[in-house]
Design an enzyme around this catalytic site. Structure first.
Site, PDB file in Angstrom:
ATOM      1  CG  ASP A 256     -46.048 -43.358 -30.775  1.00  0.00           C
ATOM      2  OD1 ASP A 256     -46.276 -44.367 -30.272  1.00  0.00           O
ATOM      3  OD2 ASP A 256     -45.189 -42.459 -30.089  1.00  0.00           O
ATOM      4  CG  ASP A 301     -49.596 -51.543 -26.185  1.00  0.00           C
ATOM      5  OD1 ASP A 301     -49.789 -51.941 -25.214  1.00  0.00           O
ATOM      6  OD2 ASP A 301     -48.300 -51.914 -26.770  1.00  0.00           O
ATOM      7  CB  CYS A 354     -46.537 -54.379 -20.548  1.00  0.00           C
ATOM      8  SG  CYS A 354     -45.444 -52.844 -20.539  1.00  0.00           S
TER       9      CYS A 354
END
Length: 404
Positions: A256, A301, A354
């Site tokens: 990240d 993701d 999402c």
């Protein structure tokens, strides 16, 4: 129901944090609830649920109350008054709530509820976008479902327990739950509860994770002993799920760009009993280049608009701007191009968001497959998950395999 001044004032202060100071709703609730340790569970639930309700229906309530942003304190009390009147809650004779026109509020609600952008309380641009992407009948169902409060769903941590044992453990703590058909490790709570104070949570027996999100890690088809990279790990909900599926065997690398998120991931991993996880901060392109062609599996993701999770993050529709979509899709495209290079020949990659928008989902995969970086990949399968058909968050998941 009797309204208490300190609780109503806490709601108003929370609205000010969210709409005037730019604090995320979840953080605002967290901050407000720390204010008075004497508040019981009912008080805390009232504050949290009322705040989320008013944030969710802000456009409708503001139109009824005839107030415009930027809101001042008097405006927030008017929004609260609309909320209370529409729920049939008697208003106390406080000066902040004087001359609330209850009959007019109900009349305006009936009138505005005939117009979708007010009925579903969404910006004009989002309503137009949804119509263009899905057509009226589908969009009506989906945006309505995205305004329903989200259930609390748990994912069993199979490194430490099983679903039947976890369910019994929760019952012993007064928390009732049901299994979710088709989701092998999921339990949905029968009633909302602060599960983070439970012994089961402290022991690392579960994580709070929506059922749709629980479909992402299994799609990657991991096995013990593999080298797996979670390229946008964040605080690591899906990393922890991957570790459980890998049975703590092999190497799991969480990447990240935010060190504080990786710090939180390491803390959660300790509670979950995860031992095969290594976190790496992406400080430059060198971090990714060192991993080129080394991973059996890569999860992307990707950062997205979050339009699939409006039920739990209703403030996102007010913070998101139409022009943000282009920036977000550019970032997604770049991540697919750069991070796909970490997959070894014969390896697999999952791209997930999402969001429910085709521009962030299937259209991104089509573009990637036509690019130079995507020429060696094939799309094996994809899932489009919508709130109105699943009962859970909106998600997109695509599994791609690199030719070997």
């Amino acid at each position: 129901m009797r309204l208490h001044r300190n609780l109503v004032f806490a709601v108003v202060d929370g609205l000010n944090l969210i709409f005037n100071e730019g604090v995320y709703a979840s953080k605002a609730v967290e901050q407000i609830l720390k204010r008075d340790k004497r508040w019981g569970s009912r008080d805390r639930s009232f504050i949290a649920e009322t705040l989320y309700d008013i944030v969710r229906w802000k456009r409708l309530y503001a139109e009824i109350a005839e107030v415009r942003e930027p809101f001042d304190r008097a405006n927030f009390f008017r929004l609260f008054a609309v909320w209370a009147v529409l729920r049939g809650i008697p208003l106390p004779s406080w000066k902040q709530l004087e001359e609330t026109p209850a009959r007019r509020i109900k009349g305006r609600f009936d009138e505005l509820s005939k117009i979708r952008k007010y009925r579903e309380s969404i910006p004009d641009w989002l309503d137009t976008l949804g119509l263009e992407a899905f057509g009226e009948a589908f969009w009506e169902k989906e945006i309505h479902a995205l305004n329903e409060p989200a259930p609390v769903v748990l994912r069993t941590n199979t490194l430490k327990t099983s679903l039947p044992f976890l369910r019994r453990h929760l019952v012993d703590e007064g928390i009732a739950s049901d299994p979710v058909p088709g989701y092998p490790n999921a339990l949905v709570l029968k009633e909302r509860s602060n599960v983070f104070t439970s012994e089961a949570f402290k022991e690392g027996l579960f994580e709070v994770q929506d059922a749709s999100s629980q479909l992402v890690a299994p799609m990657l088809d991991v096995a013990p002993g593999m080298r797996v990279i979670d390229a946008c790990a964040g605080a690591g909900g899906k990393s922890l799920h991957l570790a459980a599926l890998m049975e703590n065997k092999g190497q799991l690398i969480g990447l990240d760009i935010y060190p504080q998120k990786l710090h939180e991931l390491k803390r959660r991993a300790r509670r979950n009993g995860v031992h095969n996880l290594e976190t790496r901060l992406i400080e430059s392109t060198k971090t990714i280049k060192k991993l080129h062609g080394t991973a059996d599996r890569v999860l992307i993701d990707a950062p997205c608009t979050g339009l699939g999770v409006l039920r739990r993050n209703p403030d996102a529709k007010w913070k998101l701007r139409q022009e943000d979509l282009g920036t977000i899709t550019d970032t997604q495209r770049q991540l697919l191009s750069d991070y796909s290079k970490m997959v070894k020949p014969g390896g697999k990659m999952v791209y997930a968001t999402c969001s429910i928008l085709p521009a962030e989902n299937s259209e991104q995969v089509v573009h990637f497959l036509k690019s130079a970086e995507g020429a060696d990949f094939d799309l094996e399968k994809e899932k489009h998950i919508f709130a109105h058909t699943s009962g859970f968050d909106g998600f997109y998941i695509a599994l791609l395999q690199k030719k070997g």
